[in-house]
Design an enzyme around this catalytic site. Structure first.
Site, mmCIF file in Angstrom:
data_model
loop_
_atom_site.group_PDB
_atom_site.id
_atom_site.type_symbol
_atom_site.label_atom_id
_atom_site.label_comp_id
_atom_site.label_asym_id
_atom_site.label_seq_id
_atom_site.Cartn_x
_atom_site.Cartn_y
_atom_site.Cartn_z
ATOM 1 N N THR A 280 0.845 -1.026 -0.530
ATOM 2 C CA THR A 280 -0.027 0.572 0.074
ATOM 3 C C THR A 280 1.093 0.828 0.371
ATOM 4 O O THR A 280 1.680 1.324 0.236
ATOM 5 C CB THR A 280 -0.950 -0.229 1.210
ATOM 6 O OG1 THR A 280 -1.713 -1.499 0.991
ATOM 7 C CG2 THR A 280 -1.463 1.291 1.223
ATOM 8 N N ASN B 96 -3.153 -4.099 -1.846
ATOM 9 C CA ASN B 96 -3.914 -4.879 -0.298
ATOM 10 C C ASN B 96 -1.738 -5.131 0.225
ATOM 11 O O ASN B 96 -1.228 -4.193 0.057
ATOM 12 C CB ASN B 96 -3.953 -6.212 -0.549
ATOM 13 C CG ASN B 96 -4.464 -6.579 1.031
ATOM 14 O OD1 ASN B 96 -4.459 -5.375 1.178
ATOM 15 N ND2 ASN B 96 -5.340 -7.593 0.798
ATOM 16 N N SER C 1 -12.141 -1.330 4.174
ATOM 17 C CA SER C 1 -10.712 -1.141 4.182
ATOM 18 C C SER C 1 -10.144 -0.106 5.187
ATOM 19 O O SER C 1 -11.687 -0.151 6.205
ATOM 20 C CB SER C 1 -10.743 0.071 2.881
ATOM 21 O OG SER C 1 -9.341 0.422 3.057
HETATM 22 O O1 DON Z 1 -7.731 -1.206 2.934
HETATM 23 C C1 DON Z 1 -7.737 -2.251 3.442
HETATM 24 O O2 DON Z 1 -6.892 -1.574 4.683
HETATM 25 C C2 DON Z 1 -5.746 -3.064 3.432
HETATM 26 N N1 DON Z 1 -6.392 -3.372 1.824
HETATM 27 C C3 DON Z 1 -4.826 -1.535 3.003
HETATM 28 C C4 DON Z 1 -4.016 -2.505 2.734
HETATM 29 C C5 DON Z 1 -1.864 -2.213 3.753
HETATM 30 O O3 DON Z 1 -2.174 -0.723 3.299
HETATM 31 C C6 DON Z 1 -0.780 -2.878 2.843
HETATM 32 N N2 DON Z 1 0.734 -1.980 4.174
HETATM 33 N N3 DON Z 1 0.881 -2.957 4.868
#
Ligand code: DON
Length: 574
Positions: free
Chosen positions: A385, A405, A456
């Site tokens: 992310t 993700n 999210s």
């Molecule tokens: O939307 C979300 O909350 C997750 N898919 C975010 C993923 C994320 O931040 C991965 N990083 N460590």
């Protein structure tokens, strides 16, 4: 920075002065302008992103006469190329926009949606148990991407330059290549068991079956062609026609369930941001389908009932942890896609509810999460992310968090597209109480359903006070929201942008019932005191998060940009 950018990057460029089309602008409340103050635009623009090449792409776009929104398109698309582990055209994101001319603030929801053929039990075996890693690798893990539609929407509705200009740096980076960074190589090693399912992925990132080493050039010609079709045809260039056909063919051949109408029907949604106040600070942040705003508001509404300055560090940490625990419990029960789920938001955001939650906090003892009302009656963090923050010299702002993700998403690339698909289906609650990759639990409100947006934690945020503003956000899965909460508390206490990104972090998310903390986040005395009160504490094996912040102080005129020392980003003021 210039070294990593091949061809056009041989030329250094300098931002030219902006035309100050807007001599005054208004600080605004959610959605509609409300004149709070009349403030001169900042003299400077600033960009903080997770990669120097992406920051440079934004700088070039500003220099070409673009505004913050054009720069956001350029930065977002460049990150999609040079940070392939983190976000991309195969994923989604949230963009928080502030239009200085009108004062409007818009939350652009480009979250992925479940394909129309998705079903509630699709990741469970015949005994109703979660199929191992089913939401993690391969096309069944992928939701319908939203990022390409966001780039088109922002460019067409808020930008000043043609999409082809804003996407030019990303196209150049995809075709000419960029130098692999240690971080992207770490991600490739981490996903090594996944490569074999996707020959196209392997061809780009592990050519000849050999992992690249630092300094190798990564070229993505198929991604360049996909970006060119997007630049030339807008929405249709990704969601219809050749790109769509390649995506659907690749997904279906590998056992996925996407169909052409899933892509053709995808739409971004403009939503009012979630806005609340805390100690003279206005927080403008992410509404559902992000849980970020509701969790942040719950935490701050609880904190508002305490005179924190008069309390010890241990008391302050204890209250924060208990507030986080309660906010994440409610996240698990109530939050989901606002277009499909009815959520009791008025109650969750009310002062009365915060007072109830506060009354349940014992200052001397941790509340075991298991003792809170159960949620399930209805039957590495921080490396992937990416977040960037932009302020232009007219006062336009963008806070954007985008993702595929976990590292390299589903590690699956439909042949001929160069697009790595996300594995955001893992953000659904595939079974009540079954933890996802981030240990988050949920229930019916976030169950898998056709066309539904998965809940999210991404929380692009603006902070506003009478003295200035901050633009912030971070990756980190479930830990995004608590990073933003701690940084916002620091900002209201006077922290600078660099102090915000440097701040050590701690986190509680209801379940698992433990407080994760970075080394140094809590002093040994506070740790000892929290243990005495019954908290379970886990020191994080690694630092987490990759926050990017821009601040602007109205009084001094100072603009500051800062990138997280845990990452590889670059923050610049022009
Ligand atoms: O939307 C979300 O909350 C997750 N898919 C975010 C993923 C994320 O931040 C991965 N990083 N460590």
């Amino acid at each position: 920075m210039i070294n990593r950018w091949r061809s056009i990057y041989g030329v250094t460029f300098r931002a030219r002065p902006f035309s100050l089309v807007c001599l005054i602008f208004f600080l605004s409340a959610c959605g509609s302008p409300s004149a709070v103050d009349v403030i001169k635009p900042p003299a400077e623009a600033a960009i903080a992103s997770a990669d120097p090449l992406a920051t440079a792409a934004g700088e070039m776009t500003l220099a070409a006469g673009g505004n913050a929104f054009d720069a956001a398109v350029a930065v977002s698309a460049a990150l999609a190329v040079v940070e392939p582990a983190s976000s991309g055209l195969g994923g989604g994101g949230f963009f928080l926009l502030h239009d200085a001319a009108t004062g409007r603030q818009i939350f652009l929801d480009a979250r992925e949606t479940a394909p129309a053929a998705a079903t509630t039990g699709m990741y469970l075996d015949s005994d109703g148990e979660p199929l191992p890693r089913a939401t993690y690798t391969g096309p069944l893990a992928a939701g319908i991407p939203g990022l390409p539609a966001a780039l088109v929407h922002i460019s067409e509705n808020y930008g000043r330059l043609p999409l082809s200009v804003s996407l030019a740096p990303a196209i150049e980076l995809a075709e000419a290549g960029f130098i692999a960074t240690p971080r992207m190589l770490l991600g490739l090693k981490f996903r090594r068991t996944a490569y074999d399912i996707s020959p196209a992925f392997k061809e780009v990132f592990i050519p000849d079956n050999t992992l690249p080493v630092a300094g190798d050039i990564i070229r993505q010609p198929d991604l360049g062609r996909t970006l060119r079709r997007l630049a030339a045809q807008g929405f249709d260039g990704f969601y219809l026609g050749e790109t769509a056909a390649l995506l659907i063919a690749g997904v279906q051949e590998a056992g996925g369930i996407w169909t052409a109408p899933d892509l053709a029907n995808y739409r971004v949604v403009e939503r009012p941001p979630l806005v609340f106040n805390y100690r003279g600070m206005r927080v403008i942040t992410a509404p559902p389908p992000s849980s970020g705003g509701v969790v942040l508001a719950t935490v701050f509404n609880i904190l508002a009932g305490y005179d924190l300055d008069s309390l010890s560090s241990a008391d302050q940490a204890h209250i924060n942890i208990e507030a986080m625990r309660r906010a994440y419990r409610d996240r698990a029960e109530y939050l989901g896609d606002p277009d499909q789920i009815v959520m009791p938001l008025t109650r969750l955001l009310s002062d009365g509810y915060a007072a109830e939650l506060r009354a349940s906090i014992d200052m001397d003892l941790a509340t075991p999460s298991a003792s809170l009302r159960p949620v399930f009656s209805d039957g590495s963090q921080g490396s992937d992310t990416t977040h960037f923050s932009i302020l232009d010299a007219e006062g336009n702002r963008v806070a954007a968090t985008q993702s595929i993700n976990t590292w390299y998403g589903a590690a699956f690339m439909p042949a001929g597209t160069g697009v790595i698909l996300n594995n955001e289906m893992d953000d659904f609650s595939i079974k009540p109480g079954a933890p996802n990759s981030f240990g988050l639990v949920g229930a019916g409100a976030n169950s898998v359903a056709p066309n539904r947006r998965m809940l999210s934690s991404m929380s692009p945020t603006f902070l506003e006070s009478s003295d200035g503003i901050a633009i912030l956000g971070s990756p980190g899965g479930s830990r995004i929201i608590t990073q933003v909460a701690l940084a916002a508390q620091a900002w209201i206490e006077g922290a600078s942008a660099s102090e915000m990104v440097n701040l050590k972090r701690y986190h509680q998310q209801y379940l698992p019932d433990t407080v994760v903390y970075e080394s140094g986040a809590l002093s040994s005395e506070v740790v000892a005191e929290l243990i005495t009160r019954g908290h379970d504490l886990t020191e994080s094996r690694r630092p987490y998060g990759n926050m990017n912040v821009v601040t602007w102080n109205y009084l001094s005129g100072d603009v500051e940009a800062a990138t997280d020392p845990r990452g590889e980003g670059e923050a610049r003021v022009y």
